[in-house]
Write an enzyme that holds these catalytic residues in place. Structure first.
Site, PDB file in Angstrom:
ATOM      1  N   ARG A   1       1.026  -1.205  -0.049  1.00 45.73           N
ATOM      2  CA  ARG A   1      -0.037  -0.043   0.079  1.00 45.73           C
ATOM      3  C   ARG A   1       0.845   1.125  -0.195  1.00 45.73           C
ATOM      4  O   ARG A   1       1.721   1.497   0.881  1.00 45.73           O
ATOM      5  CB  ARG A   1      -0.955  -0.154   1.220  1.00 45.73           C
TER       6      ARG A   1
ATOM      7  N   HIS B   1      -7.128   1.253  -7.244  1.00 49.40           N
ATOM      8  CA  HIS B   1      -7.324   0.565  -5.818  1.00 49.40           C
ATOM      9  C   HIS B   1      -7.939  -0.680  -6.095  1.00 49.40           C
ATOM     10  O   HIS B   1      -9.167  -0.852  -5.655  1.00 49.40           O
ATOM     11  CB  HIS B   1      -8.292   1.458  -4.870  1.00 49.40           C
TER      12      HIS B   1
ATOM     13  N   ASP C   1     -16.845   8.510  -2.059  1.00 45.38           N
ATOM     14  CA  ASP C   1     -15.334   8.421  -1.342  1.00 45.38           C
ATOM     15  C   ASP C   1     -15.132   9.925  -0.829  1.00 45.38           C
ATOM     16  O   ASP C   1     -15.840  10.774  -0.916  1.00 45.38           O
ATOM     17  CB  ASP C   1     -14.347   7.948  -2.282  1.00 45.38           C
TER      18      ASP C   1
ATOM     19  N   GLN D   1     -10.152  -3.232  -3.222  1.00 47.85           N
ATOM     20  CA  GLN D   1     -11.270  -2.487  -2.907  1.00 47.85           C
ATOM     21  C   GLN D   1     -12.299  -3.159  -3.807  1.00 47.85           C
ATOM     22  O   GLN D   1     -13.422  -3.380  -3.551  1.00 47.85           O
ATOM     23  CB  GLN D   1     -11.279  -1.051  -2.743  1.00 47.85           C
TER      24      GLN D   1
END
Length: 308
Positions: free
Chosen positions: A105, A132, A227, A135
Site C-alpha cells: 500500500r 485501488h 469516497d 477494494q
C-alpha cells in the site's frame, strides 16, 4: 481456470471478464465455506508492506493470510531500509528470496509496476494514488451478492476522480456494467484510464460515462458510490475541496433519484456530513459494512489464485 496464469494484481487490467467472473465466484465459495480453504496457503509467507496508513487493508490481508494457513509478515516503510534510501529494486530482489508474495500500500503507482517488473514473486496492489483494485474486487462481490449479477447494472460514483473512480471504471467495464462518474470540473478522472475503460466496456456490453451533475448521473442507478473528497496526501486541499464538492454530497434527495432497490457503497473511512449524509450511510440502503467484510473474502480469493 484461466486465472491460473495471473501473475500480479496491479490495476484490474490483468483480468479478462472471464477471469473476473472466476475470481468473484471463488470469493463467494470462500465466504460460504472458509474451512475448505483453510490450508490453501500452508507454508506460504506473504509480506504486507505499508507506506500508507490502513485499517481495512491491513486487517483483511493479515487475517486472510492466517485463515488460508499462511504466514503474514507486516512491514512498515518506516522500519525498512527503503525509508533510508535503499532502492526499491534492491528491496524486492531481497524480498523475492524470503517470501512468496508481496502486498503493498503505497503512493506512486510506478512503485508497484517496478516491483512487478524486477521481483520474482506476485505483487498485489493494496492501494496507490492511481488504482485501488482490491477494494473494487470487494465492491463487485457485494454487487454480485446483492443483485445476483453485475451485468447491466448502473453504478454511479459521485466525487473525486481518484483511485477509486479509476478502479471502479475498470472493474465495472470488465463486468459489463454501466459506470457513471460525476465529478466537479477540474477533478475528473485520468483520461488514459477512462479511454481504456471505455474500450473494455465496448467489448462487454457496458459503458463508462462522465458527468459534472451528480443529480443527472444518479437517475436510475442501481448502486450509488462515493469516497472522501480529500484523500491521504491531499490534506492541504481539504478546505478548497469541501467548497468545490459542496453540491456532490450523497444525501437522501440524491438517493431518491436512484432506483428504489438501489444500494449505497463507500470504501471507508467516511466523513458523515461531507461526502455523505449520516442518514444515508447509516440507513437501510447502505451496505458499507458488508462491503468492508468482503475485502477479506475477495482478497482471499485473489491470494488463492496467485499462490495456491
Amino acid at each position: 481456470m484461466t486465472t491460473k496464469t495471473l501473475k500480479h494484481m496491479l490495476t484490474l487490467e490483468e483480468l479478462t471478464p472471464t477471469d473476473l467472473d472466476e475470481l468473484i465466484q471463488l470469493a463467494l465459495d470462500v465466504k460460504h465455506d472458509p474451512s475448505a480453504y483453510g490450508k490453501t496457503l500452508t507454508g506460504k509467507k506473504v509480506a504486507l508492506l505499508f507506506e500508507k496508513a490502513s485499517t481495512r487493508t491491513r486487517m483483511s490481508f493479515e487475517v486472510g493470510v492466517v485463515e488460508l494457513g499462511g504466514y503474514p509478515l507486516f512491514l512498515s516503510g518506516n522500519d525498512l531500509q527503503i525509508g533510508r534510501g535503499e532502492p526499491i529494486t534492491d528491496t524486492i530482489r531481497v524480498m523475492s528470496r524470503y517470501v512468496d508474495a508481496l502486498m503493498i500500500r503505497t503512493y506512486a503507482h510506478g512503485t508497484v509496476e517496478t516491483l512487478a517488473e524486477v521481483g520474482s514473486i506476485p505483487i498485489i496492489n493494496g492501494l496507490t494514488d492511481t488504482h485501488h483494485p482490491c477494494q473494487v474486487l470487494a465492491d463487485l462481490l457485494t454487487i454480485e451478492e446483492t443483485f445476483g449479477s453485475r451485468q447491466g447494472k448502473v453504478l454511479t460514483y459521485i466525487g473525486d476522480g481518484n483511485n477509486m473512480a479509476h478502479s471502479l471504471m475498470l472493474g465495472g467495464a470488465l463486468s459489463g456494467m454501466h459506470v457513471r462518474i460525476a465529478s466537479p470540473d477540474g477533478y475528473t478522472v485520468d483520461e488514459t484510464i477512462y479511454n481504456k475503460s471505455v474500450a473494455l466496456a465496448e467489448a462487454t456490453g457496458g459503458s463508462v460515462t462522465l458527468y459534472t451533475d451528480p443529480a443527472i448521473a444518479t437517475v436510475g442507478a442501481d448502486i450509488v458510490y462515493t469516497d472522501v473528497f480529500a484523500s491521504m496526501g491531499q490534506e492541504s486541499e481539504a478546505e478548497e475541496r469541501l467548497h468545490r464538492f459542496a453540491t456532490f454530497q450523497v444525501d437522501g434527495a440524491l438517493m431518491a433519484k436512484a432506483n428504489e432497490t438501489a444500494i449505497f457503497l463507500h470504501c471507508l473511512p467516511a466523513h458523515r456530513g461531507e461526502e455523505v449524509a449520516a442518514d444515508v450511510i447509516d440507513g437501510p440502503q447502505s451496505l458499507v459494512f458488508d462491503q468492508a467484510e468482503n475485502r477479506l473474502h475477495a482478497q482471499k480469493a485473489l491470494m488463492i489464485t496467485l499462490l495456491a
